[in-house]
Design an enzyme around this catalytic site. Structure first.
Site, PDB file in Angstrom:
ATOM      1  CG  LEU A  95      12.311  73.092  15.955  1.00 47.23           C
ATOM      2  CD1 LEU A  95      13.818  73.280  15.859  1.00 47.23           C
ATOM      3  CD2 LEU A  95      11.845  73.325  17.387  1.00 47.23           C
ATOM      4  CD  GLU A 127      19.858  72.182  21.981  1.00 45.96           C
ATOM      5  OE1 GLU A 127      19.719  71.466  20.978  1.00 45.96           O
ATOM      6  OE2 GLU A 127      19.231  72.011  23.034  1.00 45.96           O
ATOM      7  CE  LYS A 129      15.997  73.778  12.353  1.00 46.45           C
ATOM      8  NZ  LYS A 129      16.211  73.201  11.033  1.00 46.45           N
ATOM      9  CG  ASP A 131      21.204  71.524   6.731  1.00 50.77           C
ATOM     10  OD1 ASP A 131      20.129  70.912   6.812  1.00 50.77           O
ATOM     11  OD2 ASP A 131      21.565  72.164   5.732  1.00 50.77           O
ATOM     12  CD  GLU A 187      19.284  67.020  12.396  1.00 50.90           C
ATOM     13  OE1 GLU A 187      18.431  66.677  13.256  1.00 50.90           O
ATOM     14  OE2 GLU A 187      18.983  67.570  11.326  1.00 50.90           O
ATOM     15  CE1 TYR A 239      16.628  67.014  17.999  1.00 49.72           C
ATOM     16  CE2 TYR A 239      18.637  67.195  16.688  1.00 49.72           C
ATOM     17  CZ  TYR A 239      17.289  66.891  16.793  1.00 49.72           C
ATOM     18  OH  TYR A 239      16.607  66.457  15.692  1.00 49.72           O
ATOM     19  CE  LYS A 309      16.069  72.034  21.298  1.00 50.22           C
ATOM     20  NZ  LYS A 309      16.840  70.786  21.311  1.00 50.22           N
ATOM     21  CE  LYS A 333      16.172  77.606   9.042  1.00 49.75           C
ATOM     22  NZ  LYS A 333      15.114  76.910   8.367  1.00 49.75           N
ATOM     23  CB  CYS A 427      -3.626  78.663 -19.535  1.00 51.49           C
ATOM     24  SG  CYS A 427      -2.817  77.126 -19.086  1.00 51.49           S
ATOM     25  CB  CYS A 430      -5.431  74.527 -21.658  1.00 47.16           C
ATOM     26  SG  CYS A 430      -6.053  75.793 -20.543  1.00 47.16           S
ATOM     27  CB  CYS A 445      -5.160  78.320 -16.157  1.00 46.58           C
ATOM     28  SG  CYS A 445      -6.086  77.316 -17.304  1.00 46.58           S
ATOM     29  CB  CYS A 451      -6.188  73.496 -17.795  1.00 50.56           C
ATOM     30  SG  CYS A 451      -4.430  73.904 -17.798  1.00 50.56           S
TER      31      CYS A 451
HETATM   32  S1  IVH Z   1      14.790  70.134  18.588  1.00 45.99           S
HETATM   33  C1  IVH Z   1      11.152  69.323  19.902  1.00 45.99           C
HETATM   34  N1  IVH Z   1      17.300  70.771  18.322  1.00 45.99           N
HETATM   35  O1  IVH Z   1      15.503  70.643  13.120  1.00 45.99           O
HETATM   36  C2  IVH Z   1      11.883  69.985  18.898  1.00 45.99           C
HETATM   37  N2  IVH Z   1      16.109  70.115  16.373  1.00 45.99           N
HETATM   38  O2  IVH Z   1      13.008  71.941  12.248  1.00 45.99           O
HETATM   39  C3  IVH Z   1      12.405  69.117  17.863  1.00 45.99           C
HETATM   40  N3  IVH Z   1      17.447  70.047  14.340  1.00 45.99           N
HETATM   41  O3  IVH Z   1      13.536  67.760  12.804  1.00 45.99           O
HETATM   42  C4  IVH Z   1      13.729  69.340  17.436  1.00 45.99           C
HETATM   43  N4  IVH Z   1      19.345  70.669  15.246  1.00 45.99           N
HETATM   44  O4  IVH Z   1      16.037  67.509  12.560  1.00 45.99           O
HETATM   45  C5  IVH Z   1      16.193  70.373  17.697  1.00 45.99           C
HETATM   46  N5  IVH Z   1      19.546  71.327  18.230  1.00 45.99           N
HETATM   47  C6  IVH Z   1      18.445  70.923  17.612  1.00 45.99           C
HETATM   48  C7  IVH Z   1      18.418  70.646  16.233  1.00 45.99           C
HETATM   49  C8  IVH Z   1      17.216  70.254  15.654  1.00 45.99           C
HETATM   50  C9  IVH Z   1      18.751  70.300  14.137  1.00 45.99           C
HETATM   51  C10 IVH Z   1      16.483  69.653  13.302  1.00 45.99           C
HETATM   52  C11 IVH Z   1      15.721  68.389  13.579  1.00 45.99           C
HETATM   53  C12 IVH Z   1      14.270  68.740  13.491  1.00 45.99           C
HETATM   54  C13 IVH Z   1      14.318  70.013  12.726  1.00 45.99           C
HETATM   55  C14 IVH Z   1      13.130  70.869  13.103  1.00 45.99           C
END
Ligand code: IVH
Length: 703
Positions: A95, A127, A129, A131, A187, A239, A309, A333, A427, A430, A445, A451
Site C-alpha cells: 500500500l 479499516e 491496519k 501490524d 493478517e 480484509y 479503500k 499511518k 572515508c 579507506c 567516498c 574502498c
Molecule cells: S489491504 C490490496 N487491509 O498492510 C491491498 N492490508 O502495506 C493490500 N495490512 O501487506 C492490503 N491491515 O499485510 C490491507 N486492513 C488491511 C490491512 C492490511 C494490515 C497489511 C498487509 C499488507 C500491508 C500493506
C-alpha cells in the site's frame, strides 16, 4: 559431493553407532532449537533431512541402541521438510502511505479525477491496519485447501499446515453464496497478552524473547514443526478476497461493495475487524481515523494506521494498480512514536555507493515496544542543521519499520563543554577523500573500487534477499570472506566451491563455519547459478536502479543480451537506443545516466562480464501469463473520451503491457482518436495507421 559423515552406516561397529547416535541427537536438537526458537536455521533443510535419515538408518541397524531422547520420537512426521512455494493467483500488493489529512485529500481527489467523477459520492471503507503478516487462504468448494505467506508478493511459501492451527481460519466455510474458488487474504497476528505470555514462557525456558508481537507471529507461523505453531496463539483478520469459478476464471462478486463483501466473509466464518466503517467524505474519513487512533493503545493487538479503500468494486477494478500498490487504497499511518535518550557516539558508515551515512549510537531506549540503540542522522547537512553533537540528549522517533530518526536536540540538557560535530572529509574505511558532488548533500567516498567498505556493501547487496538471495551468506560471512581475500567480486562467490578445494585451511575448518554450514552454503550458491534477469540487474547495485527499475529494464529488453546490446548502443545519446531507454515509463534521465556510466566503466564492466561467465544462465524475463493482444503495442490517445478518463485509459493500456506515447509516428500501432483529435488524428490518417474510436478501444480491451 563428498559425504557429510565420516563413516558409512554399513561399516559401523556398535561403538561407532552409539557415539554417532549421541552426536546426532545433540546436533538435531541444536538445529531444531535454532530453527524453532530463533527462526534462524544454520543448515539447509536438505542437510537437516540427511541428519535425520542417518539417525534413522543407524537405529534400524542397531534397534537396541535407540536412545531415550531419540530425535525420531521427538517430532516425527509433524516436521515438514521446508516449505514449498505457492505462486499467488494475483500478486499480494502493498500500500502507498498517507501521513496527514492533505495526503488523504490528494488520494480522494486523485481517485475522483481518474474515474472522472463529478457529483457522485465516493465511499471509502476504513479499516485498521493490523501490524502482523499477511497470508492468502484458498478455499475450493468451501474447503480450506492451501495457504501461503506473502513472500515477494508473487510467490509465497506454503504454510497450509501452520495456518490450519489458527482457530479463526475456518476449515470449511459456513452459510452459502461463496464462489467455487475463494481466496481470502488477511493478517495473521498475535495479541499483546499472548505475546507477553509467550515471552514469559521463552524466558522461563531460557530462550530469547521476541522483540514485538509481529516478530513473534512471524516466528510462530514459519515454524517447520507445526506442533510448535499449535502452541502459539495466532489470530486472523480477513480484509481482502478474490472470487474464481470452478475453472479458475475470475468471477465477479455479486455485491459491488467492499464493506458488504467483508460482511459476507464474516457470514462464511471469518473474523473481520470490528472497527471497520464506511465514510463518504474527507471529514468522515478523518473522524474515523481519529476514532481508531484513540482506541489504539487499548486494543489487544498492534495496529499502525488505517487503510482506506474505495468501496465500489467496479471502481476498484477500473482504478487497477501502479507498481505493486492498488490505486484504490492507501494506508494512513499513525504519527511516529517518540522517546528521549542520549547520543553516545556518532559513527560513519560507508554504503555500497560510497555514501557516508552518520549513525547515532544511542543509550538504548524503548520506543513503541521496541528497544532502539541506533538512529540515522542521514547526512552532514542534517547534523549541521540540527546541530547534533555527541553527548546530546535528543528526542528520537520511530515509525513502523523505518530506521529511527533524531527529531530534535534538547539544548537545555547540553553539556557546556560539548563541541559541534565535524563531519569527516575522508572515508573512515579507506582514507580516500570524501566529497559531495554538485547539489548532492550526501558526502561520498571517492575510493570507488579501492574502498573495501564499498566493496563489502556491494557484495552484501548482491547476496541479499531480493537480489541473488544466497542463504548462509550474511554480512558477517561476506566480511570474513573479503578479509581472507576469497571473495572480492560477485563472480568469486561462484568460484568459492572450487577455490575451497585448494585451500590449506578449508572454510569448513574456520571458526564458526563447520562442515554442515559450508555444505549448506555451497548448495545455496549452486541454486543461484541460474537467475531471473530482473534479480540479476537489481543485484548489480547500480545507483538508483532499485527493484522496480530492474523489473522495468527486464520487461523492456527481455533478455540479458538484448539489454547489454541496448545499453552499449545507448552510450551514444544521439541514438534511438538512448531515446528508447528514456522512453521506458518511470525511467528518468538520472536513472539512465547511472545505468549507462555503470556499464561504461571498464572495471564494473569487467565485474559484470566475469559474473556472467561464472553463471549457468540469466533467465529471460517471463511476461505474466495474462498477456493481452495489445501487449507490446505503442498506443496514442488523442481527442476526448467519454467513458473513461485519459489517465484511466493510459493505465489500462499499460497494465495490459502496451506502451502509451504522446506523439504519433510511423511506429505507432494504434491511435485511439476521440472528438477533437486535431493534428494527431490527421497525421495518423496520413500515415495510414490503425485509428479506432473510443468504442473500438473499449471492445479491444474487453477481449
Ligand atoms: S489491504 C490490496 N487491509 O498492510 C491491498 N492490508 O502495506 C493490500 N495490512 O501487506 C492490503 N491491515 O499485510 C490491507 N486492513 C488491511 C490491512 C492490511 C494490515 C497489511 C498487509 C499488507 C500491508 C500493506
Amino acid at each position: 559431493m563428498a559425504s557429510l559423515f565420516p563413516i558409512d552406516v554399513a561399516d559401523m561397529s556398535e561403538l561407532d553407532a552409539e557415539v554417532e547416535l549421541k552426536r546426532l541427537a545433540a546436533e538435531i536438537k541444536l538445529h531444531d532449537k535454532l530453527y524453532h526458537t530463533k527462526d534462524a536455521p544454520k543448515i539447509s533443510d536438505a542437510v537437516y533431512d540427511k541428519l535425520r535419515l542417518r539417525n534413522q538408518e543407524i537405529e534400524t541397524k542397531f534397534p537396541h541402541l535407540k536412545r531415550s531422547d531419540s530425535p525420531s520420537d521427538r517430532v516425527g512426521s509433524e516436521v515438514q521438510s521446508g516449505f514449498k512455494k505457492i505462486t499467488h493467483t494475483r500478486p499480494m500488493l502493498s500500500l502507498a502511505n498517507a501521513f496527514d489529512e492533505g495526503d488523504v485529500q490528494d488520494f480522494i481527489e486523485r481517485v475522483q479525477r481518474f474515474l472522472g467523477l463529478a457529483d457522485e459520492e465516493l465511499v471509502l471503507t476504513c479499516e485498521p491496519k493490523i501490524d502482523g503478516l499477511s497470508a492468502s487462504l484458498r478455499y475450493e468448494h468451501g474447503v480450506f485447501v492451501s495457504g501461503a505467506t506473502r513472500g515477494d508478493g508473487r510467490v509465497g511459501e506454503d504454510i497450509t499446515q501452520n495456518l490450519s492451527t489458527i482457530a479463526e481460519i475456518p476449515k470449511k466455510l459456513s452459510g452459502d453464496g461463496w464462489p467455487a474458488v475463494l481466496e481470502v487474504r488477511g493478517e495473521v497476528y498475535m495479541s499483546k497478552p499472548d505475546f507477553n505470555a509467550l515471552n514469559v514462557a521463552q524466558e522461563n525456558a531460557d530462550k530469547p524473547p521476541f522483540a514485538n508481537p509481529r516478530n513473534a507471529a512471524a516466528g510462530s507461523l514459519r515454524q517447520l514443526d507445526v506442533a510448535v505453531t499449535r502452541t502459539r496463539k495466532l489470530q486472523f483478520f480477513a480484509y481482502a478476497y478474490l472470487f474464481y469459478d470452478a475453472d479458475g476464471n475470475d468471477a465477479t462478486p455479486t455485491l459491488n461493495s467492499h464493506n458488504a463483501n467483508l460482511h459476507a466473509l464474516e457470514a462464511w466464518g471469518f473474523t473481520i475487524n470490528p472497527l471497520t466503517a464506511t465514510c463518504a467524505t474527507l471529514a468522515e474519513t478523518m473522524a474515523q481515523y481519529h476514532k481508531i487512533e484513540q482506541q489504539r493503545s487499548k486494543l489487544p493487538y498492534d495496529i499502525d494506521g488505517v487503510v482506506l479503500k474505495v468501496d465500489r468494486l467496479d471502481w476498484q477494478s477500473r482504478l487497477g494498480m501502479v507498481s505493486r500498490a492498488p490505486r484504490w487504497a492507501i494506508a494512513q499511518k499513525f504519527p511516529a512514536e517518540k522517546a528521549q535518550t542520549k547520543i553516545k557516539d556518532i559513527e560513519i558508515q560507508v554504503g555500497r555507493t560510497g555514501a557516508l551515512t552518520p549513525v547515532a549510537k544511542l543509550e538504548p531506549v524503548t520506543v513503541g515496544g521496541v528497544v532502539v540503540s541506533n538512529a540515522t542522522l542521514h547526512n552532514a547537512d542534517e547534523i549541521a542543521r540540527k546541530d547534533i553533537r555527541i553527548g546530546d540528549t535528543v528526542i528520537i522517533q520511530r515509525a513502523g519499520d523505518v530506521i529511527p530518526q533524531v527529531v530534535e536536540v534538547i539544548i537545555e540538557k547540553r553539556d557546556a563543554a560539548s563541541q559541534a560535530f565535524v563531519f569527516p572529509d575522508h572515508c573512515p574505511d579507506c582514507g580516500s577523500p570524501a566529497i559531495a558532488e554538485g547539489d548532492d548533500v550526501v558526502m561520498r567516498c571517492t575510493g570507488g573500487l579501492v574502498c573495501p567498505a564499498q566493496h563489502v556493501e556491494q557484495l552484501r547487496h548482491f547476496v541479499s534477499r531480493n537480489a541473488f538471495d544466497i542463504d548462509g551468506l550474511g554480512a558477517k560471512q561476506i566480511e570474513e570472506l573479503w578479509q581472507k581475500e576469497l571473495v572480492r567480486s560477485p563472480a568469486d562467490i561462484f568460484k568459492l566451491v572450487d577455490k575451497n578445494k585448494t585451500l590449506g585451511e578449508p572454510i569448513q575448518n574456520w571458526k564458526g563455519w563447520g562442515e554442515l554450514s559450508v555444505d549448506n552454503l555451497f548448495a545455496a550458491i549452486d541454486e543461484r547459478r541460474t537467475i531471473p534477469l530482473e534479480r540479476f540487474i537489481f543485484a548489480l547495485g547500480i545507483r538508483h536502479v532499485g527493484q522496480a527499475s530492474a523489473r522495468l529494464l527486464a520487461k523492456n529488453y527481455g533478455s540479458l543480451d538484448a539489454l547489454i546490446t541496448a545499453i552499449d548502443a545507448a552510450q551514444n545519446v544521439d541514438t534511438e537506443a538512448y531515446a528508447n531507454l528514456l522512453a521506458i515509463d518511470g525511467f528518468g534521465e538520472k536513472v539512465a545516466k547511472n545505468l549507462l556510466s555503470f556499464f561504461a566503466e571498464a572495471a564494473t564492466r569487467e565485474m559484470v562480464d566475469n559474473l556472467i561467465a561464472s553463471l549457468d544462465r540469466v533467465e529471460d524475463f517471463i511476461a505474466p501469463k495474462n498477456d493481452h493482444a495489445i501487449a507490446g503495442k505503442i498506443i496514442v490517445f488523442t481527442g476526448s473520451m467519454e467513458k473513461m478518463t485519459r489517465s484511466e485509459a493510459k493505465a489500462r493500456a499499460e497494465s495490459m503491457g502496451a506502451k502509451v506515447s504522446g506523439s504519433v509516428s510511423a511506429k505507432t500501432d494504434i491511435v485511439v482518436a476521440g472528438p477533437g483529435s486535431g493534428s494527431k488524428g490527421k497525421k495518423a490518417k496520413e500515415l495510414g495507421l490503425n485509428v479506432i474510436d473510443e468504442d473500438g478501444w473499449l471492445a479491444l480491451i474487453a477481449e
